[in-house]
Design a protein around this motif. Structure first.
Motif, PDB file in Angstrom:
ATOM      1  N   TYR A   1     -57.056 -33.219 -18.492  1.00 53.32           N
ATOM      2  CA  TYR A   1     -57.694 -34.511 -18.775  1.00 53.32           C
ATOM      3  C   TYR A   1     -56.628 -35.556 -19.088  1.00 53.32           C
ATOM      4  O   TYR A   1     -56.698 -36.707 -18.638  1.00 53.32           O
ATOM      5  CB  TYR A   1     -58.673 -34.370 -19.936  1.00 53.32           C
ATOM      6  CG  TYR A   1     -59.328 -35.667 -20.326  1.00 53.32           C
ATOM      7  CD1 TYR A   1     -60.217 -36.317 -19.471  1.00 53.32           C
ATOM      8  CD2 TYR A   1     -59.035 -36.270 -21.546  1.00 53.32           C
ATOM      9  CE1 TYR A   1     -60.808 -37.525 -19.816  1.00 53.32           C
ATOM     10  CE2 TYR A   1     -59.618 -37.474 -21.906  1.00 53.32           C
ATOM     11  CZ  TYR A   1     -60.496 -38.094 -21.041  1.00 53.32           C
ATOM     12  OH  TYR A   1     -61.076 -39.287 -21.391  1.00 53.32           O
ATOM     13  N   PHE A   2     -55.631 -35.150 -19.881  1.00 49.89           N
ATOM     14  CA  PHE A   2     -54.537 -36.066 -20.204  1.00 49.89           C
ATOM     15  C   PHE A   2     -53.862 -36.577 -18.933  1.00 49.89           C
ATOM     16  O   PHE A   2     -53.611 -37.769 -18.780  1.00 49.89           O
ATOM     17  CB  PHE A   2     -53.521 -35.368 -21.099  1.00 49.89           C
ATOM     18  CG  PHE A   2     -52.162 -35.985 -21.066  1.00 49.89           C
ATOM     19  CD1 PHE A   2     -51.946 -37.260 -21.578  1.00 49.89           C
ATOM     20  CD2 PHE A   2     -51.079 -35.308 -20.506  1.00 49.89           C
ATOM     21  CE1 PHE A   2     -50.685 -37.854 -21.535  1.00 49.89           C
ATOM     22  CE2 PHE A   2     -49.824 -35.888 -20.458  1.00 49.89           C
ATOM     23  CZ  PHE A   2     -49.629 -37.153 -20.977  1.00 49.89           C
ATOM     24  N   THR A   3     -53.569 -35.640 -18.006  1.00 49.24           N
ATOM     25  CA  THR A   3     -52.898 -36.023 -16.754  1.00 49.24           C
ATOM     26  C   THR A   3     -53.737 -37.012 -15.960  1.00 49.24           C
ATOM     27  O   THR A   3     -53.223 -37.998 -15.419  1.00 49.24           O
ATOM     28  CB  THR A   3     -52.623 -34.769 -15.899  1.00 49.24           C
ATOM     29  OG1 THR A   3     -51.790 -33.869 -16.638  1.00 49.24           O
ATOM     30  CG2 THR A   3     -51.934 -35.144 -14.594  1.00 49.24           C
ATOM     31  N   ARG A   4     -55.053 -36.797 -15.924  1.00 51.72           N
ATOM     32  CA  ARG A   4     -55.937 -37.688 -15.176  1.00 51.72           C
ATOM     33  C   ARG A   4     -55.968 -39.083 -15.801  1.00 51.72           C
ATOM     34  O   ARG A   4     -55.860 -40.098 -15.093  1.00 51.72           O
ATOM     35  CB  ARG A   4     -57.341 -37.080 -15.126  1.00 51.72           C
ATOM     36  CG  ARG A   4     -58.291 -37.866 -14.238  1.00 51.72           C
ATOM     37  CD  ARG A   4     -59.537 -37.075 -13.906  1.00 51.72           C
ATOM     38  NE  ARG A   4     -60.369 -36.819 -15.070  1.00 51.72           N
ATOM     39  CZ  ARG A   4     -60.541 -35.626 -15.627  1.00 51.72           C
ATOM     40  NH1 ARG A   4     -59.892 -34.561 -15.136  1.00 51.72           N
ATOM     41  NH2 ARG A   4     -61.328 -35.474 -16.665  1.00 51.72           N
ATOM     42  N   VAL A   5     -56.082 -39.145 -17.127  1.00 55.20           N
ATOM     43  CA  VAL A   5     -56.132 -40.444 -17.811  1.00 55.20           C
ATOM     44  C   VAL A   5     -54.794 -41.173 -17.684  1.00 55.20           C
ATOM     45  O   VAL A   5     -54.743 -42.386 -17.433  1.00 55.20           O
ATOM     46  CB  VAL A   5     -56.507 -40.249 -19.298  1.00 55.20           C
ATOM     47  CG1 VAL A   5     -56.392 -41.572 -20.052  1.00 55.20           C
ATOM     48  CG2 VAL A   5     -57.912 -39.694 -19.425  1.00 55.20           C
TER      49      VAL A   5
ATOM     50  N   THR B   1     -54.058 -44.780 -15.746  1.00 58.23           N
ATOM     51  CA  THR B   1     -53.566 -45.941 -16.500  1.00 58.23           C
ATOM     52  C   THR B   1     -52.229 -46.448 -15.975  1.00 58.23           C
ATOM     53  O   THR B   1     -52.020 -47.654 -15.789  1.00 58.23           O
ATOM     54  CB  THR B   1     -53.447 -45.582 -17.996  1.00 58.23           C
ATOM     55  OG1 THR B   1     -54.712 -45.155 -18.488  1.00 58.23           O
ATOM     56  CG2 THR B   1     -52.955 -46.773 -18.797  1.00 58.23           C
ATOM     57  N   TYR B   2     -51.284 -45.529 -15.744  1.00 64.63           N
ATOM     58  CA  TYR B   2     -49.930 -45.922 -15.361  1.00 64.63           C
ATOM     59  C   TYR B   2     -49.692 -45.942 -13.851  1.00 64.63           C
ATOM     60  O   TYR B   2     -48.651 -46.420 -13.387  1.00 64.63           O
ATOM     61  CB  TYR B   2     -48.899 -45.003 -16.028  1.00 64.63           C
ATOM     62  CG  TYR B   2     -48.747 -45.272 -17.506  1.00 64.63           C
ATOM     63  CD1 TYR B   2     -47.824 -46.196 -17.971  1.00 64.63           C
ATOM     64  CD2 TYR B   2     -49.536 -44.617 -18.436  1.00 64.63           C
ATOM     65  CE1 TYR B   2     -47.671 -46.457 -19.327  1.00 64.63           C
ATOM     66  CE2 TYR B   2     -49.400 -44.859 -19.788  1.00 64.63           C
ATOM     67  CZ  TYR B   2     -48.469 -45.782 -20.241  1.00 64.63           C
ATOM     68  OH  TYR B   2     -48.336 -46.040 -21.575  1.00 64.63           O
ATOM     69  N   GLY B   3     -50.632 -45.402 -13.092  1.00 68.86           N
ATOM     70  CA  GLY B   3     -50.508 -45.440 -11.643  1.00 68.86           C
ATOM     71  C   GLY B   3     -49.702 -44.299 -11.060  1.00 68.86           C
ATOM     72  O   GLY B   3     -49.643 -44.148  -9.831  1.00 68.86           O
TER      73      GLY B   3
ATOM     74  N   PRO C   1     -48.431 -39.948 -12.005  1.00 67.17           N
ATOM     75  CA  PRO C   1     -48.640 -38.814 -12.906  1.00 67.17           C
ATOM     76  C   PRO C   1     -47.486 -38.669 -13.895  1.00 67.17           C
ATOM     77  O   PRO C   1     -46.391 -39.242 -13.678  1.00 67.17           O
ATOM     78  CB  PRO C   1     -48.731 -37.614 -11.968  1.00 67.17           C
ATOM     79  CG  PRO C   1     -48.003 -38.025 -10.746  1.00 67.17           C
ATOM     80  CD  PRO C   1     -48.210 -39.506 -10.612  1.00 67.17           C
ATOM     81  N   PRO C   2     -47.682 -37.925 -14.971  1.00 65.27           N
ATOM     82  CA  PRO C   2     -46.638 -37.777 -15.996  1.00 65.27           C
ATOM     83  C   PRO C   2     -45.304 -37.289 -15.450  1.00 65.27           C
ATOM     84  O   PRO C   2     -44.233 -37.747 -15.910  1.00 65.27           O
ATOM     85  CB  PRO C   2     -47.245 -36.756 -16.963  1.00 65.27           C
ATOM     86  CG  PRO C   2     -48.719 -36.916 -16.804  1.00 65.27           C
ATOM     87  CD  PRO C   2     -48.922 -37.243 -15.356  1.00 65.27           C
ATOM     88  N   GLY C   3     -45.315 -36.347 -14.465  1.00 62.32           N
ATOM     89  CA  GLY C   3     -44.062 -35.829 -13.929  1.00 62.32           C
ATOM     90  C   GLY C   3     -43.214 -36.907 -13.286  1.00 62.32           C
ATOM     91  O   GLY C   3     -41.999 -37.002 -13.518  1.00 62.32           O
ATOM     92  N   LYS C   4     -43.811 -37.741 -12.456  1.00 62.91           N
ATOM     93  CA  LYS C   4     -43.075 -38.818 -11.802  1.00 62.91           C
ATOM     94  C   LYS C   4     -42.647 -39.888 -12.819  1.00 62.91           C
ATOM     95  O   LYS C   4     -41.588 -40.515 -12.665  1.00 62.91           O
ATOM     96  CB  LYS C   4     -43.945 -39.447 -10.697  1.00 62.91           C
ATOM     97  CG  LYS C   4     -44.119 -38.563  -9.475  1.00 62.91           C
ATOM     98  CD  LYS C   4     -44.818 -39.301  -8.358  1.00 62.91           C
ATOM     99  CE  LYS C   4     -44.901 -38.462  -7.094  1.00 62.91           C
ATOM    100  NZ  LYS C   4     -45.564 -39.168  -5.976  1.00 62.91           N
ATOM    101  N   PHE C   5     -43.497 -40.090 -13.855  1.00 65.23           N
ATOM    102  CA  PHE C   5     -43.140 -41.061 -14.886  1.00 65.23           C
ATOM    103  C   PHE C   5     -41.863 -40.599 -15.589  1.00 65.23           C
ATOM    104  O   PHE C   5     -40.969 -41.407 -15.862  1.00 65.23           O
ATOM    105  CB  PHE C   5     -44.294 -41.184 -15.896  1.00 65.23           C
ATOM    106  CG  PHE C   5     -44.108 -42.249 -16.935  1.00 65.23           C
ATOM    107  CD1 PHE C   5     -44.441 -43.558 -16.663  1.00 65.23           C
ATOM    108  CD2 PHE C   5     -43.581 -41.939 -18.179  1.00 65.23           C
ATOM    109  CE1 PHE C   5     -44.268 -44.563 -17.610  1.00 65.23           C
ATOM    110  CE2 PHE C   5     -43.418 -42.923 -19.142  1.00 65.23           C
ATOM    111  CZ  PHE C   5     -43.757 -44.233 -18.858  1.00 65.23           C
ATOM    112  N   ARG C   6     -41.751 -39.289 -15.847  1.00 66.97           N
ATOM    113  CA  ARG C   6     -40.550 -38.763 -16.511  1.00 66.97           C
ATOM    114  C   ARG C   6     -39.331 -38.887 -15.609  1.00 66.97           C
ATOM    115  O   ARG C   6     -38.239 -39.262 -16.061  1.00 66.97           O
ATOM    116  CB  ARG C   6     -40.787 -37.311 -16.907  1.00 66.97           C
ATOM    117  CG  ARG C   6     -39.515 -36.590 -17.390  1.00 66.97           C
ATOM    118  CD  ARG C   6     -39.847 -35.262 -18.013  1.00 66.97           C
ATOM    119  NE  ARG C   6     -40.265 -35.430 -19.408  1.00 66.97           N
ATOM    120  CZ  ARG C   6     -40.756 -34.441 -20.163  1.00 66.97           C
ATOM    121  NH1 ARG C   6     -40.928 -33.225 -19.634  1.00 66.97           N
ATOM    122  NH2 ARG C   6     -41.091 -34.665 -21.414  1.00 66.97           N
ATOM    123  N   SER C   7     -39.490 -38.575 -14.339  1.00 69.31           N
ATOM    124  CA  SER C   7     -38.350 -38.605 -13.431  1.00 69.31           C
ATOM    125  C   SER C   7     -37.849 -40.018 -13.167  1.00 69.31           C
ATOM    126  O   SER C   7     -36.726 -40.223 -12.706  1.00 69.31           O
ATOM    127  CB  SER C   7     -38.718 -37.941 -12.094  1.00 69.31           C
ATOM    128  OG  SER C   7     -39.743 -38.660 -11.441  1.00 69.31           O
TER     129      SER C   7
END
Length: 290
Positions: A270-274, A278-280, A282-288
């Motif tokens: 659910y966290f990954t979906r939200v 919001t940020y456009g 996923p968390p993995g790409k946001f970190r990279s």
């Protein structure tokens, strides 16, 4: 008063003063109550009047969309079909009575006058300790201490005098102090709510949790956020969760499951979906991208 004595007095009042009658006005009493430790009740309404005498303690009374502070020697009148609520962190010593006019057994002119109580601008009066209403109410409860069949008429008569006095208690000529200005939620309240949210995000925080901590209704809490931040409390909680998650992704090597947990999400999916919505990304790409 001891618990057993309180129940006895309450029972006698409900037995002997269920209906009161005078020369011109008669009343049907729904219930009498004596509660030395009243905390919270839900937002609700009645088809009848309910008067409450705060003997001690502090809290908040909400009448429709307005909140009033409660303190010792406060008198409340909840009018028919008006949403209301009592809240207290420490507990209130509260005496109360619910009643309505017995129209068929009341003189029409007197009944019409008493019905004007519904349109009174007052629902809270302060400093009633030595007013007729408080003196009669205390006498009534004292009379209930030694109840027997012989003093039932006296108990009923005193109860009737109390109900009559309530009309005068909520008019301009009352000896009680007028209501204080409606309770205003301060900047301090706003700061307390924001700090509580930030300090408790990992607990899967809800608006109800924050409202309970702030000792407000959810409606009042939402109004506080809308007026000060122009967002709902729910939206603010969600925003703070995502801000924490984004910070942890960018500035730590924690796994996404632990980040989701620290940001108050029970499910990493659910966290990954939200987060992605919001940020456009996923968390993995946001970190990279850091």
């Amino acid at each position: 008063m001891k618990a057993l004595e309180i129940r006895d007095r309450e029972n006698w009042l409900n037995l002997a003063a269920e209906r009161t009658a005078g020369d011109r006005l008669s009343f049907q009493v729904q219930y009498w109550g004596l509660n030395p430790q009243h905390y919270d009740n839900p937002l609700h309404k009645h088809s009848f009047y309910e008067a409450c005498y705060v003997r001690s303690g502090e809290g908040i009374y909400q009448d429709h969309n307005t909140e009033y502070p409660l303190m010792p020697n406060t008198l409340l009148l909840s009018k028919p079909d008006i949403q209301h609520q009592i809240r207290s962190r420490s507990g209130l010593d509260l005496w109360y009575v619910a009643f309505e006019l017995d129209e068929p057994n009341s003189a029409p002119e007197a009944a019409a006058h008493y019905r004007e109580l519904a349109s009174s601008p007052w629902c809270v009066r302060y400093g009633i300790g030595e007013t007729p209403t408080a003196l009669i109410w205390r006498a009534l409860v004292e009379q209930a201490r030694g109840y027997d069949a012989q003093n039932a008429p006296l108990l009923s008569s005193t109860a009737h005098a109390l109900l009559l006095s309530l009309c005068g208690a909520f008019t301009e000529g009352s000896d009680a102090e007028p209501a204080l200005p409606p309770h205003k939620l301060s900047a301090h309240s706003m700061r307390s709510a924001v700090l509580y949210i930030r300090d408790n995000l990992s607990a899967d925080l809800t608006v109800t949790d924050v409202a309970r901590y702030m000792h407000l209704s959810s409606r009042s809490l939402s109004r506080l956020f809308q007026e000060n931040l122009q967002v709902s409390c729910q939206a603010y909680i969600q925003r703070e969760k995502l801000k924490r998650a984004a910070h942890l992704i960018r500035h730590s090597d924690l796994g996404f499951s632990e980040i989701a947990e620290r940001a108050g999400y029970a499910s990493v999916h659910y966290f990954t979906r939200v987060f992605t919505k919001t940020y456009g990304i996923p968390p993995g790409k946001f970190r990279s991208s850091r």
